[in-house]
Motif scaffolding. Structure first.
Motif, short mmCIF file in Angstrom:
data_model
loop_
_atom_site.label_atom_id
_atom_site.label_comp_id
_atom_site.label_asym_id
_atom_site.label_seq_id
_atom_site.Cartn_x
_atom_site.Cartn_y
_atom_site.Cartn_z
N HIS A 172 -44.92 -12.67 141.33
CA HIS A 172 -44.74 -13.47 140.11
C HIS A 172 -45.54 -12.83 138.98
CE1 HIS A 172 -43.58 -16.36 143.19
NE2 HIS A 172 -42.98 -17.05 142.24
N VAL A 173 -44.93 -12.76 137.81
CA VAL A 173 -45.61 -12.28 136.61
C VAL A 173 -45.58 -13.41 135.59
CG1 VAL A 173 -45.60 -10.60 134.73
CG2 VAL A 173 -45.00 -9.88 137.06
N ASP A 174 -46.74 -13.83 135.18
CA ASP A 174 -46.86 -14.94 134.22
C ASP A 174 -46.08 -16.16 134.68
OD1 ASP A 174 -48.55 -13.40 132.64
OD2 ASP A 174 -46.93 -12.69 131.36
N GLY A 175 -46.11 -16.43 135.98
CA GLY A 175 -45.51 -17.64 136.53
C GLY A 175 -44.05 -17.55 136.92
N ALA A 176 -43.40 -16.43 136.66
CA ALA A 176 -41.98 -16.27 136.98
C ALA A 176 -41.79 -15.13 137.99
CB ALA A 176 -41.18 -15.97 135.72
N VAL A 177 -40.82 -15.30 138.89
CA VAL A 177 -40.51 -14.24 139.85
C VAL A 177 -40.07 -13.00 139.08
CG1 VAL A 177 -38.96 -13.53 141.71
CG2 VAL A 177 -39.87 -15.85 141.68
N GLU A 178 -40.61 -11.85 139.46
CA GLU A 178 -40.26 -10.58 138.82
C GLU A 178 -39.63 -9.67 139.85
OE1 GLU A 178 -39.05 -8.28 136.56
OE2 GLU A 178 -40.54 -9.37 135.34
N LEU A 179 -38.40 -9.24 139.62
CA LEU A 179 -37.68 -8.38 140.55
C LEU A 179 -37.55 -6.94 140.07
CD1 LEU A 179 -34.82 -10.87 141.52
CD2 LEU A 179 -36.88 -10.30 142.84
N ARG A 180 -38.03 -6.66 138.85
CA ARG A 180 -37.96 -5.29 138.32
C ARG A 180 -39.19 -4.52 138.80
NH1 ARG A 180 -38.05 -6.24 132.26
NH2 ARG A 180 -39.39 -7.92 132.99
N LYS A 181 -38.97 -3.52 139.63
CA LYS A 181 -40.06 -2.77 140.24
C LYS A 181 -40.92 -2.03 139.23
CE LYS A 181 -36.74 -1.86 143.84
NZ LYS A 181 -35.52 -2.02 143.08
N CYS A 223 -41.31 -2.87 136.04
CA CYS A 223 -41.64 -3.74 134.91
C CYS A 223 -43.01 -3.32 134.36
CB CYS A 223 -41.69 -5.18 135.41
SG CYS A 223 -42.32 -6.37 134.23
N LYS A 224 -43.09 -3.22 133.03
CA LYS A 224 -44.35 -2.80 132.40
C LYS A 224 -45.27 -4.00 132.26
CE LYS A 224 -42.15 0.97 129.99
NZ LYS A 224 -41.64 1.47 128.72
N ILE A 225 -46.45 -3.89 132.87
CA ILE A 225 -47.45 -4.95 132.83
C ILE A 225 -48.52 -4.56 131.82
CG2 ILE A 225 -49.10 -6.28 134.18
CD1 ILE A 225 -46.16 -6.70 135.02
N HIS A 226 -48.76 -5.46 130.86
CA HIS A 226 -49.72 -5.21 129.78
C HIS A 226 -50.95 -6.09 129.94
CE1 HIS A 226 -45.76 -4.00 128.19
NE2 HIS A 226 -46.44 -3.08 127.54
N ALA A 227 -51.99 -5.75 129.20
CA ALA A 227 -53.21 -6.56 129.20
C ALA A 227 -52.87 -7.99 128.81
CB ALA A 227 -54.23 -5.98 128.22
N GLY A 228 -53.49 -8.93 129.50
CA GLY A 228 -53.27 -10.34 129.25
C GLY A 228 -52.28 -10.97 130.20
N GLN A 229 -51.55 -10.16 130.94
CA GLN A 229 -50.59 -10.71 131.89
C GLN A 229 -51.28 -10.98 133.23
OE1 GLN A 229 -47.25 -7.73 131.21
NE2 GLN A 229 -46.15 -9.69 131.20
N VAL A 230 -50.69 -11.92 133.98
CA VAL A 230 -51.22 -12.31 135.28
C VAL A 230 -50.14 -12.09 136.33
CG1 VAL A 230 -52.15 -14.20 136.66
CG2 VAL A 230 -52.76 -14.01 134.24
N ILE A 274 -53.91 -11.22 140.10
CA ILE A 274 -54.40 -10.03 139.41
C ILE A 274 -54.37 -10.30 137.92
CG2 ILE A 274 -54.11 -7.56 139.01
CD1 ILE A 274 -52.37 -7.51 141.57
N ASP A 275 -55.55 -10.27 137.30
CA ASP A 275 -55.66 -10.43 135.85
C ASP A 275 -55.76 -9.05 135.23
OD1 ASP A 275 -55.74 -13.28 135.91
OD2 ASP A 275 -57.84 -13.17 136.51
N VAL A 276 -54.78 -8.69 134.41
CA VAL A 276 -54.75 -7.36 133.79
C VAL A 276 -55.48 -7.45 132.45
CG1 VAL A 276 -53.27 -5.49 132.98
CG2 VAL A 276 -52.58 -6.87 134.96
#
Length: 72
Positions: A42-51, A53-60, A68-70
């Protein structure tokens, strides 16, 4: 819930499957891709299926009971 703080160290983002590897939650990027594809991430509370996917600072990112707190 165990928490991991993951610093981007000046990079603008990290791809999701690589984040799982770098945070020590999987042994390889390929294992990270399979975990993401399974719907277990899950990224920011939603299921993420994109392998890649770009994760930026502030995302969980949450896998099972690990958060994981980025950060910058």
């Amino acid at each position: 819930m165990p928490r991991i703080e993951f610093p981007l160290d000046g990079h603008p983002f990290v791809e999701l499957h690589q984040l799982l590897k770098l945070a020590g939650l999987v042994d390889s990027g390929g294992a990270g891709k399979h975990l993401v594809a399974s719907g277990a991430v899950h990224v920011d509370g939603a299921v993420e299926l994109r392998k890649s996917c770009k994760i930026h600072a502030g995302q969980v990112v949450v896998i099972d009971d690990v958060e994981i707190d980025v950060v910058d």
